[in-house]
Write a protein that holds these residues in place. Structure first.
Motif, PDB file in Angstrom:
ATOM      1  N   VAL A 219      18.035  36.077  57.286  1.00  0.00           N
ATOM      2  CA  VAL A 219      17.746  37.085  56.255  1.00  0.00           C
ATOM      3  C   VAL A 219      16.736  36.535  55.254  1.00  0.00           C
ATOM      4  O   VAL A 219      15.761  37.210  54.908  1.00  0.00           O
ATOM      5  N   ASN A 220      16.944  35.304  54.794  1.00  0.00           N
ATOM      6  CA  ASN A 220      16.031  34.734  53.803  1.00  0.00           C
ATOM      7  C   ASN A 220      14.628  34.524  54.372  1.00  0.00           C
ATOM      8  O   ASN A 220      13.633  34.795  53.681  1.00  0.00           O
TER       9      ASN A 220
ATOM     10  N   LEU B 106      12.282  36.152  43.782  1.00  0.00           N
ATOM     11  CA  LEU B 106      13.214  36.666  44.787  1.00  0.00           C
ATOM     12  C   LEU B 106      13.089  35.957  46.128  1.00  0.00           C
ATOM     13  O   LEU B 106      14.003  36.014  46.944  1.00  0.00           O
ATOM     14  N   VAL B 107      11.969  35.289  46.360  1.00  0.00           N
ATOM     15  CA  VAL B 107      11.763  34.638  47.653  1.00  0.00           C
ATOM     16  C   VAL B 107      11.641  33.116  47.540  1.00  0.00           C
ATOM     17  O   VAL B 107      11.427  32.443  48.542  1.00  0.00           O
TER      18      VAL B 107
ATOM     19  N   ARG C 206      20.724  35.090  47.137  1.00  0.00           N
ATOM     20  CA  ARG C 206      20.933  36.059  48.211  1.00  0.00           C
ATOM     21  C   ARG C 206      21.982  35.550  49.189  1.00  0.00           C
ATOM     22  O   ARG C 206      22.842  36.294  49.658  1.00  0.00           O
TER      23      ARG C 206
ATOM     24  N   TYR D   8       8.395  40.311  52.332  1.00  0.00           N
ATOM     25  CA  TYR D   8       8.236  40.737  50.942  1.00  0.00           C
ATOM     26  C   TYR D   8       7.346  39.842  50.081  1.00  0.00           C
ATOM     27  O   TYR D   8       6.994  40.226  48.972  1.00  0.00           O
ATOM     28  N   SER D   9       6.985  38.656  50.553  1.00  0.00           N
ATOM     29  CA  SER D   9       6.100  37.787  49.754  1.00  0.00           C
ATOM     30  C   SER D   9       4.817  38.549  49.436  1.00  0.00           C
ATOM     31  O   SER D   9       4.214  39.163  50.314  1.00  0.00           O
TER      32      SER D   9
ATOM     33  N   ASN E  77      13.252  36.297  56.723  1.00  0.00           N
ATOM     34  CA  ASN E  77      12.669  37.636  56.816  1.00  0.00           C
ATOM     35  C   ASN E  77      12.198  38.132  55.460  1.00  0.00           C
ATOM     36  O   ASN E  77      11.139  38.746  55.352  1.00  0.00           O
ATOM     37  N   TRP E  78      12.995  37.886  54.415  1.00  0.00           N
ATOM     38  CA  TRP E  78      12.577  38.276  53.069  1.00  0.00           C
ATOM     39  C   TRP E  78      11.251  37.606  52.720  1.00  0.00           C
ATOM     40  O   TRP E  78      10.339  38.241  52.197  1.00  0.00           O
ATOM     41  N   LYS E  79      11.156  36.308  52.995  1.00  0.00           N
ATOM     42  CA  LYS E  79       9.917  35.585  52.682  1.00  0.00           C
ATOM     43  C   LYS E  79       8.738  36.170  53.450  1.00  0.00           C
ATOM     44  O   LYS E  79       7.656  36.365  52.886  1.00  0.00           O
TER      45      LYS E  79
ATOM     46  N   CYS F 234      16.584  32.724  47.244  1.00  0.00           N
ATOM     47  CA  CYS F 234      17.243  32.667  48.554  1.00  0.00           C
ATOM     48  C   CYS F 234      18.684  32.185  48.412  1.00  0.00           C
ATOM     49  O   CYS F 234      19.582  32.691  49.095  1.00  0.00           O
TER      50      CYS F 234
END
Length: 90
Positions: free
Chosen positions: A17-18, A33-34, A42, A25-26, A20-22, A39
């Motif tokens: 998940v982390n 948040l990234v 989250r 959404y970066s 994917n966020w990076k 992380c």
């Protein structure tokens, strides 16, 4: 092979998940948040969600969580999740 998520999978799932966020959404969201702190936060939320879902699936109607009143990060975290505060001092 597809199987139900198990408690021992939580670190792997949180890592996916982390990452994917990076990747997704970066550049679009607040960099906090990234980053590593974002992380980590989250990951804590996801693990709490996993624990709550597991307890619910096992038939528990209530989960008792405690935190020291001066642990402002923990108190704030649980308040954001709408956790009922039942005792202020022990």
């Amino acid at each position: 092979m597809i199987r139900p998520l198990e408690e021992t999978d939580s670190d792997t799932v949180c890592g996916i998940v982390n990452e994917n966020w990076k990747n997704v959404y970066s550049g679009y969201v607040n960099p906090l948040l990234v980053n590593s702190d974002g992380c980590a936060a989250r990951t804590r939320r996801l693990k709490t969600d996993f624990a709550e879902q597991e307890a619910e699936e096992q038939g528990y109607k209530e989960i008792v969580i405690w935190a020291f009143k001066n642990n402002h990060h923990a108190v704030s975290f649980y308040k954001k999740k709408d956790t009922a505060l039942t005792k202020k001092n022990i």
